[in-house]
Design a protein around this motif. Sequence first.
Motif: not given
Length: 530
Positions: A128-152
């Motif tokens: 979510n940080t180093v590998f995301t790079s300049i895509s920080l805050g893109e829609r797909d990035h925000i999706v992951l931030l909510g989707l990972m906890p939700f699926t767990l």
Amino acid sequence: MTSSGSASGSKLFWMIIALCLLPWFAIQSQLSLNGDAAWLMTATERLLAGEAMSEAYYEVNPPLSILYHIPPVLLGKFLPVPVYYIVFLYFAALIGLSALAVNAILKRLPFLETDQRFIMLAAYLAANTVFTSISLGERDHIVLLGLMPFTLLQLCLSWGYSLPRKVFWPVIICGVLAVLIKPHFGLLPVLFLLHRLFAQKRFVSIVKDPDFIALAAGTLSYVAFVLLFFRDFLTVILPDVLVLYVSNKNYEDALPELVMYTYMILIFMGTEAFLSPLKDRSRHFLTLLYAGGLFCLVPYAVQMKGFSYHLIPALGFFFCAFALSAQSYARSYLKNLKALTPALIIGIFALCYIGRPPLLAYPKHSDYPALPLSQQFDLCGPDCTYFIFNDSIEMAQPAALYDGKQNASRFPSFWFLPPLVRAQYALAHDQSSLLSAEQLAFYQDKYGQMIADDLEKYRPDMLLIGQYRMTEDEADFDFPGFFGTNEAFKAAWDSYEKADTPLTFNRRPYFAGTALDKDYPLAYDIYMKK
């Protein structure tokens, strides 16, 4: 660091994480915002000013992709801090909150040892940080931030592990909102519901489970919300998105990426199914993580745009699965190695920094005033309002944000234009066309009228019209000629006079350090208000 979960081990873990993230924080906080982030900040300001979506921020994605930018926009109005720093800190805070949620849920999985949890959490943060790079805050990035906890959380429900209410309900709510930002990703929660359905052999009562209810209620509420407050998205924007945007595929770039990552995940998934040192539920959990990454590739395949940030959710799940796999093998074959977990955490971040090196040459916040577009805006005047025809969302949208100038258009980019121009060319050469002649004429008139309305509304001082070759005949696209079929556009265009000298520059400095860091000469015809 042992698996005892002691307070000292936890402190050591967070200390290592902080040190590994320090280079990312120091560099990323100074990098200029990408085009999407800059545009969505502009769109949010227009939203908060009470303007209609189809008239002021003609965004191809549903309204939620704009709404999550409200906090940094509001904070920017009250805090004496440049808004671009607020945007970075806002997204960094969302990453931190998501990681804390993931950590809290992983703690409730009894088959995971403390070291395994730490490794997964490190991989999740690195993704979510180093590998995301300049895509920080893109829609797909925000999706992951909510989707990972939700699926767990969904797995906890499937396996009967309880969660504190203070974790459960925020994760449920944020997870549903994240999925609704890009509804394609609803496929993954459905997959985990089907997993529960077959695991528990409940084929009817599953509709009473809280995640099912939340997803159903959230979807219906969102539809009602859009119908009530953003009806023009459904009636004006969405029909054109389905015809002109969804159909515009980039197979050349997207398909090789899709094939590569699909095979990669399948190979790891298949190998671990037979060779993993993990047993029973731990191996089952690992398989589901890989499956999550695999199914997150489905939205990438559906969109087929070739944008690297569309891969962020898939890679987020893959990183966590791969880290768990690596830890299991390391523990089996390196039993006598002391400080194994810290070494693995540092190794994960090292691989990410090598695979996605920090963009030291990428434009920083302070660099924008010296870049060509910004210099042209300054020549126009301190209160210059401009209209620009560009071939992408980059350059122009960040320039508007950093220079404090008004971009006199409702469009983030002219995403609708390539399929229209290709249709015009195909019809003129008796080739197969996406549109009929009547449909093409309709869209030319529709968008010509919208551009005319924008020129009348904002009354830009300067027009910058990029010269691009969009068809096989090698001729530059005739912007005023294409939309001149609309009388209102012709009248608005007649208020401007073409300058003798075009603006020419190499776009390379805008993309320094990225895959687009190559010579790419650009030319813009300049029109000044008479």
